[in-house]
Write an enzyme that holds these catalytic residues in place. Structure first.
Site, PDB file in Angstrom:
ATOM      1  N   PHE A   1      54.180  98.102  62.149  1.00 23.10           N
ATOM      2  CA  PHE A   1      53.271  96.862  63.320  1.00 23.10           C
ATOM      3  C   PHE A   1      54.385  95.425  63.060  1.00 23.10           C
ATOM      4  CE2 PHE A   1      49.458  98.671  62.556  1.00 23.10           C
ATOM      5  CZ  PHE A   1      48.638  99.255  64.053  1.00 23.10           C
TER       6      PHE A   1
ATOM      7  N   THR B   1      56.309 105.229  66.432  1.00 23.35           N
ATOM      8  CA  THR B   1      55.243 105.028  67.312  1.00 23.35           C
ATOM      9  C   THR B   1      54.943 106.244  68.045  1.00 23.35           C
ATOM     10  OG1 THR B   1      54.923 103.266  67.567  1.00 23.35           O
ATOM     11  CG2 THR B   1      53.942 103.545  69.424  1.00 23.35           C
TER      12      THR B   1
ATOM     13  N   LYS C   1      63.275  88.249  73.310  1.00 25.32           N
ATOM     14  CA  LYS C   1      62.812  87.653  72.645  1.00 25.32           C
ATOM     15  C   LYS C   1      63.492  86.749  71.703  1.00 25.32           C
ATOM     16  CE  LYS C   1      60.466  89.803  68.932  1.00 25.32           C
ATOM     17  NZ  LYS C   1      59.321  89.987  68.113  1.00 25.32           N
TER      18      LYS C   1
ATOM     19  N   ALA D   1      52.271  81.787  78.925  1.00 25.43           N
ATOM     20  CA  ALA D   1      53.039  82.806  80.577  1.00 25.43           C
ATOM     21  C   ALA D   1      53.994  82.554  79.853  1.00 25.43           C
ATOM     22  CB  ALA D   1      52.119  81.789  81.759  1.00 25.43           C
ATOM     23  N   GLY D   2      54.826  83.776  81.923  1.00 28.14           N
ATOM     24  CA  GLY D   2      56.535  83.185  81.515  1.00 28.14           C
ATOM     25  C   GLY D   2      56.881  83.883  81.845  1.00 28.14           C
TER      26      GLY D   2
ATOM     27  N   CYS E   1      58.807  97.822  72.759  1.00 27.97           N
ATOM     28  CA  CYS E   1      57.461  98.415  72.380  1.00 27.97           C
ATOM     29  C   CYS E   1      56.635  98.488  73.398  1.00 27.97           C
ATOM     30  CB  CYS E   1      56.834  97.819  70.681  1.00 27.97           C
ATOM     31  SG  CYS E   1      58.395  98.663  69.800  1.00 27.97           S
TER      32      CYS E   1
ATOM     33  N   ASN F   1      48.701  97.234  70.647  1.00 30.90           N
ATOM     34  CA  ASN F   1      50.562  97.330  71.748  1.00 30.90           C
ATOM     35  C   ASN F   1      49.333  96.460  73.056  1.00 30.90           C
ATOM     36  OD1 ASN F   1      51.789  96.852  69.306  1.00 30.90           O
ATOM     37  ND2 ASN F   1      53.376  98.173  70.106  1.00 30.90           N
TER      38      ASN F   1
ATOM     39  N   LYS G   1      76.256 104.481  62.100  1.00 31.75           N
ATOM     40  CA  LYS G   1      75.397 103.665  61.803  1.00 31.75           C
ATOM     41  C   LYS G   1      75.788 103.569  60.168  1.00 31.75           C
ATOM     42  CE  LYS G   1      71.601 102.976  64.203  1.00 31.75           C
ATOM     43  NZ  LYS G   1      70.317 102.639  64.361  1.00 31.75           N
TER      44      LYS G   1
ATOM     45  N   GLU H   1      59.999  92.564  66.300  1.00 25.31           N
ATOM     46  CA  GLU H   1      61.878  92.760  65.409  1.00 25.31           C
ATOM     47  C   GLU H   1      61.752  90.771  65.263  1.00 25.31           C
ATOM     48  OE1 GLU H   1      64.036  94.064  68.809  1.00 25.31           O
ATOM     49  OE2 GLU H   1      63.255  96.264  68.089  1.00 25.31           O
TER      50      GLU H   1
HETATM   51  N1  LIG Z   1      61.657  98.070  66.685  1.00 27.17           N
HETATM   52  C1  LIG Z   1      60.359  97.294  66.410  1.00 27.17           C
HETATM   53  O1  LIG Z   1      60.012  96.137  66.577  1.00 27.17           O
HETATM   54  C2  LIG Z   1      59.177  98.852  66.073  1.00 27.17           C
HETATM   55  C3  LIG Z   1      58.286  98.417  66.145  1.00 27.17           C
HETATM   56  C4  LIG Z   1      56.968  99.015  65.868  1.00 27.17           C
HETATM   57  C5  LIG Z   1      57.450 100.080  66.129  1.00 27.17           C
HETATM   58  N2  LIG Z   1      58.616 100.931  66.411  1.00 27.17           N
HETATM   59  C6  LIG Z   1      58.622 102.241  67.076  1.00 27.17           C
HETATM   60  O2  LIG Z   1      59.323 102.958  65.523  1.00 27.17           O
HETATM   61  C7  LIG Z   1      59.448 103.852  66.274  1.00 27.17           C
HETATM   62  C8  LIG Z   1      61.031 103.786  65.727  1.00 27.17           C
HETATM   63  O3  LIG Z   1      62.484 102.785  66.541  1.00 27.17           O
HETATM   64  P1  LIG Z   1      63.061 101.718  66.204  1.00 27.17           P
HETATM   65  O4  LIG Z   1      63.209 100.501  67.265  1.00 27.17           O
HETATM   66  O5  LIG Z   1      63.413 101.818  64.626  1.00 27.17           O
HETATM   67  O6  LIG Z   1      64.487 102.584  67.223  1.00 27.17           O
HETATM   68  P2  LIG Z   1      66.089 102.854  66.244  1.00 27.17           P
HETATM   69  O7  LIG Z   1      66.228 103.456  68.390  1.00 27.17           O
HETATM   70  O8  LIG Z   1      66.184 101.976  66.065  1.00 27.17           O
HETATM   71  O9  LIG Z   1      66.078 103.410  65.712  1.00 27.17           O
HETATM   72  C9  LIG Z   1      65.860 104.974  65.700  1.00 27.17           C
HETATM   73  C10 LIG Z   1      66.917 106.048  64.966  1.00 27.17           C
HETATM   74  O10 LIG Z   1      66.718 107.206  64.492  1.00 27.17           O
HETATM   75  C11 LIG Z   1      67.957 108.096  64.966  1.00 27.17           C
HETATM   76  N3  LIG Z   1      66.932 109.178  64.880  1.00 27.17           N
HETATM   77  C12 LIG Z   1      67.034 110.284  66.150  1.00 27.17           C
HETATM   78  N4  LIG Z   1      66.702 111.176  65.796  1.00 27.17           N
HETATM   79  C13 LIG Z   1      67.038 111.280  64.954  1.00 27.17           C
HETATM   80  C14 LIG Z   1      67.139 112.915  63.717  1.00 27.17           C
HETATM   81  N5  LIG Z   1      66.699 113.662  63.936  1.00 27.17           N
HETATM   82  N6  LIG Z   1      67.488 111.874  62.087  1.00 27.17           N
HETATM   83  C15 LIG Z   1      68.518 111.074  62.147  1.00 27.17           C
HETATM   84  N7  LIG Z   1      68.209 110.139  62.541  1.00 27.17           N
HETATM   85  C16 LIG Z   1      67.647 110.101  63.666  1.00 27.17           C
HETATM   86  C17 LIG Z   1      68.969 107.225  65.948  1.00 27.17           C
HETATM   87  O11 LIG Z   1      70.353 107.725  65.765  1.00 27.17           O
HETATM   88  C18 LIG Z   1      68.618 105.857  65.581  1.00 27.17           C
HETATM   89  O12 LIG Z   1      69.047 105.059  64.672  1.00 27.17           O
HETATM   90  C19 LIG Z   1      59.786 104.263  67.513  1.00 27.17           C
HETATM   91  O13 LIG Z   1      59.213 104.860  67.885  1.00 27.17           O
HETATM   92  C20 LIG Z   1      59.554 102.875  67.817  1.00 27.17           C
HETATM   93  O14 LIG Z   1      58.578 102.867  68.836  1.00 27.17           O
HETATM   94  C21 LIG Z   1      59.890 100.194  66.948  1.00 27.17           C
END
Ligand SMILES: NC(=O)c1ccc[n+]([C@@H]2O[C@H](COP(=O)([O-])OP(=O)(O)OC[C@H]3O[C@@H](n4cnc5c(N)ncnc54)[C@H](O)[C@@H]3O)[C@@H](O)[C@H]2O)c1
Length: 451
Positions: free
Chosen positions: A152, A121, A320, A252-253, A260, A208, A35, A155
């Site tokens: 918040f 989260t 979505k 609805a869907g 999340c 959420n 990545k 995507e």
């Molecule tokens: N995706 C969303 O829409 C969204 C929205 C709000 C909150 N969140 C929350 O945010 C957090 C992250 O979500 P995301 O969707 O970005 O996750 P993701 O899986 O896309 O990304 C997480 C990243 O963290 C990296 N990682 C894990 N452990 C690590 C470490 N010790 N050191 C370095 N890198 C490490 C992973 O390799 C990965 O690339 C979660 O708690 C999620 O619930 C996500």
């Protein structure tokens, strides 16, 4: 300010690029070498409108860097964000192992005062958990504070959500630390809630869970509409115009998915139960969401007379529209059911097909919706992509060998579909299939929709 973001996923990458765009020096860290190599080469590991340009601009200007070296990134920073994944365990409890590993990394690297900000989260109490890990593992006796700043963003609109959030929540142990984080967000000029760490952690889950419950409520109403001869699309429109209710998250869907809502609702339920409250309301919302795809797939099976030997086109794979994320996407349930019933499946999604190929390499992937529908007995719409909303339905019909459209997102007008000769099966539109006219509506029957 010098900032480090640990975890360069949807949240970490978008947070990092937006802070760098505001003029901060940002280092995004990830343990995934591939990545980081991609990002250094200017290739985005995720699809998000506007992301690539913003990353390129800030990387070119030297304000945004990517590394796998957590230790040096933490050393160079005043504020360290944790934005790693928090997936669910089997029983719904949040798996905090990535947060723990990030906290251990921070502890090992800390050489001077830092503010550690939890953006992942995480269940209420995780701020204390992180504090304990750093306290017990730090090599030097340097001071630090732990703040909760839940994210918040959605995507598909992550950049604009981060630049213009409805609110910014800062849960801090004291006013001085809160002000430091507030200063970071000040240029956005958005409403901020300054509170304690536990309340900030709870705000995220409560929000959420409330939105997920709203969707399940709409789906429950849809299920009654289906038998009662009402049209849920009209019903939720009528509800949503009430300012006390609002139209958002009231469609609805086939059910909510994504990374999340499913995990956060289960995690909050787990937390509630841990504190002795069974939270029947949330349990019911989760159960309703689990049943929704099963109900829909049941209707598909009934209309097709079983899946064996049937050719089915699945339109939309992402959980979505406007994302390539397929985590807990309803397309997974639909394709699994079709394959295990013996159907031949061809799919199309504007951007999520590469991700789906990792899960289902054996199914067909088409260049567009028409190619997917070629010779199909039925088409299933799973994701509400714009390009499906006004698709040339005549052409779709001519391309198919059958005439059944299963619409898991209620994208089309049932009366129009019937006129075009489709057997149109959607969600919660029973016998009502309303064709909006001016000034009223015409009620028609949706052929083939099981009562
Ligand atoms: N995706 C969303 O829409 C969204 C929205 C709000 C909150 N969140 C929350 O945010 C957090 C992250 O979500 P995301 O969707 O970005 O996750 P993701 O899986 O896309 O990304 C997480 C990243 O963290 C990296 N990682 C894990 N452990 C690590 C470490 N010790 N050191 C370095 N890198 C490490 C992973 O390799 C990965 O690339 C979660 O708690 C999620 O619930 C996500």
């Amino acid at each position: 300010m010098n900032i480090c973001v640990i975890g360069t996923g949807y949240v970490g990458l978008v947070t990092g690029v937006v802070f760098s765009d505001l003029g901060n020096e940002v280092i995004c860290v990830d343990k995934n070498e591939e990545k980081i190599a991609l990002l250094r080469a200017g290739v985005m590991p995720i699809y998000e409108p506007g992301l690539e340009e913003m990353v390129a601009r800030n990387a070119d200007e030297g304000r945004l860097n990517f590394t796998t070296d957590l230790e040096s990134a933490v050393r160079k920073s005043d504020v360290v964000f944790i934005a790693v994944g928090t997936p669910p365990k089997e029983d719904g409890e949040t798996d905090l192992s990535q947060v723990e590993s990030a906290a251990r990394g921070i502890a090992g690297a800390m050489d001077r005062y830092k503010v550690v900000v939890n953006k992942s989260t995480v269940p209420v109490g995780t701020g204390d958990f992180v504090r304990n890990i750093i306290e017990t593992n730090r090599r030097r006796n340097v001071d630090f504070d732990v703040v909760s700043n839940p994210e918040f963003l959605r995507e598909g609109s992550a950049i604009s959500d981060t630049l213009q959030p409805d609110r910014i929540v800062i849960g801090a142990p004291n006013q001085i630390v809160a002000m430091k984080i507030l200063e970071l967000y000040a240029p956005l000029e958005r409403p901020m809630i300054i509170t304690d760490v536990a309340s900030a952690e709870m705000i995220k889950y409560a929000s959420n869970a409330f939105l997920a419950t709203k969707i399940s409520f709409a789906n429950a109403i849809a299920n009654i509409c289906e038998s009662a001869g009402a049209d849920v699309v009209q019903v939720v429109k009528g509800m949503g115009l009430d300012q006390r209710i609002g139209a958002a998250f009231l469609s609805a869907g086939i059910g909510y998915g994504g990374s999340c809502f499913p995990k956060d609702t289960r995690s909050l339920l787990h937390t509630a139960q841990k504190y002795g409250y069974p939270f029947p309301l949330l349990s019911a919302a989760i159960e309703t969401n689990d049943q929704q795809p099963r109900r829909f797939i049941g209707k598909m099976e009934q209309a097709l007379g079983g899946f064996e030997g049937k050719k089915v086109a699945v339109l939309g794979l992402a959980f979505k529209a406007n994302t390539d994320d397929i985590r807990e996407a309803k397309s997974l349930d639909v394709i699994t059911a079709l394959l295990s019933g013996g159907a031949q499946v061809t799919t199309y999604d504007p951007i999520a097909m590469e991700n789906m190929k990792q899960v289902f390499p054996q199914i067909g992937y088409a260049k567009n919706a028409f190619e997917a529908a070629e010779g199909a007995d039925a088409v299933v719409v799973v994701t509400e992509w714009n390009e499906f909303k006004q698709i040339n339905l005549d052409r779709l019909k001519q391309t198919m060998s059958g005439n059944i459209v299963f619409d898991g997102r209620n994208l089309y007008d049932p009366a129009k579909m019937r006129r075009l000769g489709f057997d149109y099966i959607c969600v919660g539109r029973g016998e009502a299939g309303c064709e909006p006219t001016v000034p009223g509506t015409v009620r028609t029957t949706v052929k083939g929709t099981p009562a």
